[in-house]
Design an enzyme around this catalytic site. Structure first.
Site, short mmCIF file in Angstrom:
data_model
loop_
_atom_site.label_atom_id
_atom_site.label_comp_id
_atom_site.label_asym_id
_atom_site.label_seq_id
_atom_site.Cartn_x
_atom_site.Cartn_y
_atom_site.Cartn_z
N ASP A 156 0.91 -1.22 0.03
CA ASP A 156 0.08 0.00 -0.05
C ASP A 156 0.90 1.23 0.04
OD1 ASP A 156 -2.30 1.62 0.74
OD2 ASP A 156 -1.31 1.67 2.63
N ASP B 88 -0.27 5.05 0.70
CA ASP B 88 -0.92 6.11 2.06
C ASP B 88 -0.94 5.29 3.07
OD1 ASP B 88 -0.66 8.10 0.19
OD2 ASP B 88 -2.76 7.98 -0.38
N LYS C 290 -8.69 -4.34 -3.57
CA LYS C 290 -7.24 -4.71 -3.63
C LYS C 290 -6.81 -6.16 -3.89
CE LYS C 290 -5.17 -0.51 -1.40
NZ LYS C 290 -4.42 0.03 -0.69
N ASP D 80 -2.27 -0.81 5.95
CA ASP D 80 -2.61 0.11 7.00
C ASP D 80 -4.03 0.19 7.31
OD1 ASP D 80 -2.90 1.86 4.89
OD2 ASP D 80 -3.21 3.55 6.51
N ASP E 25 -7.25 -2.54 2.53
CA ASP E 25 -6.12 -3.31 2.53
C ASP E 25 -6.49 -4.94 2.93
OD1 ASP E 25 -4.10 -1.52 1.51
OD2 ASP E 25 -4.01 -0.81 3.32
O1 LIG Z 1 -6.66 6.21 -1.63
C1 LIG Z 1 -6.58 6.40 -0.38
O2 LIG Z 1 -7.78 6.84 0.08
C2 LIG Z 1 -5.68 5.84 0.53
O3 LIG Z 1 -4.80 5.40 -0.39
P1 LIG Z 1 -3.78 4.05 -0.26
O4 LIG Z 1 -4.56 2.92 -0.78
O5 LIG Z 1 -2.40 4.21 -0.96
O6 LIG Z 1 -3.66 4.03 1.49
MG LIG Z 2 -3.15 2.94 3.30
#
Ligand SMILES: O=C(O)COP(=O)(O)O
Ligand SMILES: [Mg+2]
Length: 230
Positions: A9, A11, A150, A173, A177
């Site tokens: 992932d 963010d 995902k 996180d 996910d």
């Molecule tokens: O798009 C989001 O809200 C968070 O992005 P991520 O899946 O990279 O954590």
């Molecule tokens: Mg994330």
């Protein structure tokens, strides 16, 4: 067991909450001798640029599995699920003041600023028969099809790469996910992760964000579960 690839992932896992990229995590990713797949809720161009700049180009799961590609200049796979999300947005936006994010580039979901009552919006959505859900990643709120996530993205990219989902280590996180970690051969939640993600993960890091990712990559390499370049 030695795993053949890593799905990670962006963010909250290689960035902090301000979306600052951890240089420590990116160095560890670059040193790995296996393909690294970025798996994100962000749009494809954001994910591709991140992959390019980190140096792990270019297997990417974007828009929570709605958009998948294994090459920079190739036409990506795009799930045909935006119509229901738009219908959901039309219903919700009559009731709530909602601001779309990245809408010019987004192909399979609608993403909103986190400034409305999520529970009330969920309750309203539940009165419809749309096959759509609303999730909060702590970075943004996504109106997404229940048909993609995902995990479905992992199945698709694994197939493109001649691998199985169980060949992957996955690190994440947040709520988006869950399916990724559930399908991977070995799953990791960074310590800032939501509790329900930690509950299903094989491993929870001590450190947070990119430091947690760097920590677990060192651990996996020390156990022979991932290899680094010599
Ligand atoms: O798009 C989001 O809200 C968070 O992005 P991520 O899946 O990279 O954590
Ligand atoms: Mg994330």
């Amino acid at each position: 067991m030695t795993f053949k690839a890593l799905a990670i992932d962006i963010d909250g896992t290689i960035t902090n909450m301000d979306r600052r990229l951890s240089l420590k995590a990116t160095e560890k990713l670059r040193e790995l001798d296996v393909p690294v797949v970025l798996a994100t809720g962000n749009i494809l161009c954001y994910a591709k640029a991140t992959a390019k700049l980190i140096g792990v180009c270019c297997n990417v799961i974007a828009e929570n599995g709605g958009v998948v590609t294994d090459r920079f200049d190739k036409k990506p796979y795009i799930s045909d699920v935006i119509t229901e999300c738009e219908q959901a947005f039309d219903i919700l936006s009559r009731e709530f003041d909602m601001e779309k994010l990245d809408s010019v580039h987004r192909r399979t979901e609608i993403v909103l600023r986190r400034d409305f009552d999520l529970e009330r919006a969920r309750a309203l959505l539940n009165t419809t028969d749309l096959d759509v859900e609303i999730i909060d990643t702590h970075f943004a709120i996504h109106i997404k099809s229940k048909k993609i996530n995902k995990g479905t993205g992992l199945v698709r990219i694994a197939d493109m790469m001649g691998l199985k989902p169980s060949d992957f280590v996955a690190i994440g996180d947040s709520v988006n996910d869950m399916e990724l970690l559930a399908l991977a051969g070995y799953s990791v939640a960074v310590s800032n992760a939501d509790d329900f993600l930690k509950d299903i993960a094989d491993h929870v890091t001590r450190e947070s964000y990119g430091e947690g990712t760097a920590e677990v990559i060192d651990y996996l390499v020390s156990k022979g579960m991932l290899n680094t370049r010599q």
